[in-house]
Design a protein around this motif. Structure first.
Motif, mmCIF file in Angstrom:
data_model
loop_
_atom_site.group_PDB
_atom_site.id
_atom_site.type_symbol
_atom_site.label_atom_id
_atom_site.label_comp_id
_atom_site.label_asym_id
_atom_site.label_seq_id
_atom_site.Cartn_x
_atom_site.Cartn_y
_atom_site.Cartn_z
ATOM 1 N N GLY A 97 0.816 -1.210 0.000
ATOM 2 C CA GLY A 97 0.000 0.000 0.000
ATOM 3 C C GLY A 97 0.848 1.259 0.000
ATOM 4 N N LEU A 98 1.965 1.229 0.726
ATOM 5 C CA LEU A 98 2.846 2.379 0.763
ATOM 6 C C LEU A 98 3.514 2.609 -0.590
ATOM 7 N N GLU A 99 3.809 1.536 -1.307
ATOM 8 C CA GLU A 99 4.364 1.685 -2.655
ATOM 9 C C GLU A 99 3.360 2.368 -3.577
ATOM 10 N N VAL A 100 2.072 2.010 -3.441
ATOM 11 C CA VAL A 100 1.026 2.685 -4.212
ATOM 12 C C VAL A 100 0.979 4.161 -3.849
ATOM 13 N N ASN A 101 1.090 4.466 -2.561
ATOM 14 C CA ASN A 101 1.076 5.860 -2.115
ATOM 15 C C ASN A 101 2.257 6.645 -2.681
ATOM 16 N N ILE A 102 3.435 6.017 -2.717
ATOM 17 C CA ILE A 102 4.613 6.656 -3.306
ATOM 18 C C ILE A 102 4.359 6.964 -4.778
ATOM 19 N N GLN A 103 3.791 6.008 -5.503
ATOM 20 C CA GLN A 103 3.499 6.213 -6.927
ATOM 21 C C GLN A 103 2.505 7.351 -7.127
ATOM 22 N N ASP A 156 13.966 9.160 -0.366
ATOM 23 C CA ASP A 156 14.225 8.636 0.974
ATOM 24 C C ASP A 156 13.042 7.811 1.461
ATOM 25 N N ALA A 157 11.832 8.302 1.219
ATOM 26 C CA ALA A 157 10.637 7.560 1.623
ATOM 27 C C ALA A 157 10.549 6.239 0.875
ATOM 28 N N ALA A 158 10.880 6.254 -0.417
ATOM 29 C CA ALA A 158 10.825 5.026 -1.219
ATOM 30 C C ALA A 158 11.820 3.987 -0.712
ATOM 31 N N ILE A 159 13.003 4.439 -0.331
ATOM 32 C CA ILE A 159 14.014 3.514 0.213
ATOM 33 C C ILE A 159 13.525 2.908 1.521
ATOM 34 N N ARG A 160 12.915 3.720 2.351
ATOM 35 C CA ARG A 160 12.423 3.211 3.628
ATOM 36 C C ARG A 160 11.271 2.231 3.440
ATOM 37 N N VAL A 161 10.430 2.462 2.434
ATOM 38 C CA VAL A 161 9.359 1.512 2.123
ATOM 39 C C VAL A 161 9.951 0.185 1.668
ATOM 40 N N LYS A 162 11.008 0.243 0.849
ATOM 41 C CA LYS A 162 11.654 -0.983 0.391
ATOM 42 C C LYS A 162 12.255 -1.749 1.578
ATOM 43 N N ALA A 163 12.830 -1.021 2.523
ATOM 44 C CA ALA A 163 13.376 -1.674 3.714
ATOM 45 C C ALA A 163 12.265 -2.345 4.524
ATOM 46 N N LEU A 182 5.734 5.613 8.337
ATOM 47 C CA LEU A 182 5.986 5.828 6.915
ATOM 48 C C LEU A 182 4.727 6.337 6.211
ATOM 49 N N LYS A 183 3.594 5.809 6.605
ATOM 50 C CA LYS A 183 2.336 6.275 6.041
ATOM 51 C C LYS A 183 2.171 7.780 6.278
ATOM 52 N N GLN A 184 2.441 8.215 7.492
ATOM 53 C CA GLN A 184 2.315 9.639 7.810
ATOM 54 C C GLN A 184 3.328 10.477 7.034
ATOM 55 N N LEU A 185 4.533 9.951 6.854
ATOM 56 C CA LEU A 185 5.543 10.673 6.080
ATOM 57 C C LEU A 185 5.097 10.866 4.635
ATOM 58 N N ILE A 186 4.585 9.809 4.013
ATOM 59 C CA ILE A 186 4.153 9.899 2.619
ATOM 60 C C ILE A 186 2.924 10.792 2.492
ATOM 61 N N ASP A 187 2.019 10.729 3.481
ATOM 62 C CA ASP A 187 0.873 11.648 3.496
ATOM 63 C C ASP A 187 1.341 13.098 3.484
ATOM 64 N N THR A 188 2.372 13.382 4.260
ATOM 65 C CA THR A 188 2.906 14.745 4.330
ATOM 66 C C THR A 188 3.456 15.177 2.974
ATOM 67 N N LEU A 189 4.155 14.290 2.280
ATOM 68 C CA LEU A 189 4.684 14.605 0.951
ATOM 69 C C LEU A 189 3.552 14.846 -0.047
ATOM 70 N N ALA A 190 2.471 14.069 0.069
ATOM 71 C CA ALA A 190 1.333 14.259 -0.833
ATOM 72 C C ALA A 190 0.691 15.619 -0.630
ATOM 73 N N VAL A 191 0.527 16.023 0.628
ATOM 74 C CA VAL A 191 -0.049 17.337 0.922
ATOM 75 C C VAL A 191 0.876 18.448 0.426
ATOM 76 N N GLU A 192 2.177 18.271 0.625
ATOM 77 C CA GLU A 192 3.133 19.251 0.116
ATOM 78 C C GLU A 192 3.042 19.349 -1.407
ATOM 79 N N ALA A 193 2.825 18.225 -2.058
ATOM 80 C CA ALA A 193 2.795 18.208 -3.523
ATOM 81 C C ALA A 193 1.562 18.908 -4.092
ATOM 82 N N ILE A 194 0.403 18.769 -3.447
ATOM 83 C CA ILE A 194 -0.804 19.397 -4.011
ATOM 84 C C ILE A 194 -0.889 20.881 -3.696
ATOM 85 N N GLY A 195 -0.081 21.376 -2.768
ATOM 86 C CA GLY A 195 -0.004 22.810 -2.513
ATOM 87 C C GLY A 195 -1.323 23.410 -2.075
#
Length: 399
Positions: A254-260, A288-295, A327-340
């Motif tokens: 699910g986190l990989e989908v979120n990264i995509q 960095d988030a993608a690497i942590r998801v892979k780990a 990690l979910k919260q980290l990726i959520d934060t990146l998504a919010v940053e991305a939509i501005g």
């Protein structure tokens, strides 16, 4: 650990993908895509529940004697991962993943015969009566009181953050039956009919505007003693067993989908005369988030390998719960940053499946802010991540 998938597991993965391609209707796909929390709205998760029940795939973790699939640990992991990738509606975990296994282990034969087939078929919809005002992570401090009167318990008190209590027809609940000793020694586990007189559900709206959680009040609510699971004052043992099923799981897919999804947004949104994906600072955070998801994925595979070999994963559920939710919260934060600026509009109605209300911005900007707000709770529910670290410190580091 062998990273290459065995031929039989690859064949099973292909079978799962074919099933999802065939049975996930456009309506269910939209409901899954628009889900911004752990729970998909009841109508859609029950529709998906019925499809899986007819296939015999609704309870992968149940023993075959109770209607489970008989899948291996790797097959269960593949199923969870493929459902995450396909963004299926989330089934309610309260009956299938929590109350059902508890009844199997601690319930009477009468309870097993009555409740388990109904949980499997989706005839009962459950909620969890655990947390109270002032008793969340310190669950043993709960004060909702049950006094035995003959063949009944009379309950007075309240529960809070009770997810989908406004939909549920049954609750599994922890109550205080003895306050004379250690807090853990005076708790009892009860099964409660939500139509019982004296029980009242009041809504709590989340920051995202969703009615998902509630406060439940008990005013002289009578519950038959036969609805007790386990012994009186030994509910803490039952509760700890249940938490083994609430934590952990397959997070990585699910986190990989979120990264995509974040990558897609970053390729669309402008930044400094180009696209956000070309901004070195943002790209570094995403990588960095993608690497942590892979780990995390490798950790999940290692745990699945150990379980497939019959080993006990020990504190692995705490490790996955803490790592996955953060990690979910980290990726959520990146998504919010991305939509501005698109994070600002309040669009609750537009997030309803089948809604004819057009979103303010592009489709990809509709759910990230609501997801961000709802997932702030992910590091708290199921035992806060601070509690998970205490578990890891004791069982892994021996502190």
């Amino acid at each position: 650990m062998e990273l290459a998938m065995a031929a039989e597991d690859a064949a099973f993965r292909d079978e799962v993908r074919a099933f999802l391609d065939t049975h996930l209707t456009d309506e269910l796909r939209e409901a899954g895509r628009l889900t911004t929390s752990v729970f998909t709205d009841r109508d859609y998760n029950l529709k998906w529940h019925k499809i899986l029940y007819e296939k015999g795939w609704v309870a992968p973790n149940w023993p075959e004697e109770y209607g489970g699939t008989g899948w291996s640990e790797m097959q269960k992991y593949i199923w969870s991962s493929e459902c995450a990738r396909a963004q299926t509606p989330n089934l309610s975990p309260m009956g299938l993943r929590m109350c059902g296994p508890v009844i199997m282990k601690y319930g009477t034969q009468e309870q097993k015969d009555f409740y388990l087939p109904r949980i499997l078929a989706g005839e009962d919809y459950w909620c969890q009566g655990y947390s109270e005002p002032g008793s969340g992570s310190d669950l043993a401090s709960l004060q909702c009181k049950a006094v035995r009167e003959g063949d009944e318990y009379v309950i007075n008190g309240t529960k809070i953050w009770t997810t989908h209590a406004h939909f549920a027809n049954r609750m599994f609940c922890l109550v205080r039956t003895d306050a004379s000793g250690k807090p853990q020694q005076g708790i009892t586990f009860l099964l409660i009919d939500m139509d019982t007189p004296g029980l009242k559900v009041e809504p709590i709206l989340t920051m995202a505007g969703d009615h998902e959680v509630n406060q439940v009040f008990f005013d002289d609510v009578h519950v038959p003693v036969k609805n007790r699971v386990g012994e009186e004052n030994d509910g803490w043992t039952v509760a700890k067993y249940l938490l083994e099923f609430e934590r952990g799981g397959a997070y990585a897919a699910g986190l990989e989908v979120n990264i995509q999804q974040v990558e897609h947004i970053a390729h669309q949104e402008a930044a400094d005369g180009g696209k956000l994906i070309d901004d070195p600072a943002f790209k570094a955070k995403l990588d960095d988030a993608a690497i942590r998801v892979k780990a995390l994925e490798m950790t999940e595979h290692r745990i699945m390998s150990a379980m497939s070999a019959g080993q006990n994963p020990g504190p692995a559920s705490s490790m996955l719960k803490a790592g996955g939710t953060e990690l979910k919260q980290l990726i959520d934060t990146l998504a919010v940053e991305a939509i501005g600026y698109y994070m600002a509009p309040f669009e609750r109605e537009a997030r309803e499946p089948g809604s004819n209300i057009a979103p303010v911005g592009p489709d990809y900007a509709l759910t990230p802010m609501a997801t961000y707000l709802n997932n702030r709770a992910s590091s708290i529910y199921g035992g806060s991540n601070e509690v998970q670290r205490n578990i890891m410190a004791k069982l892994v580091l021996g502190l």
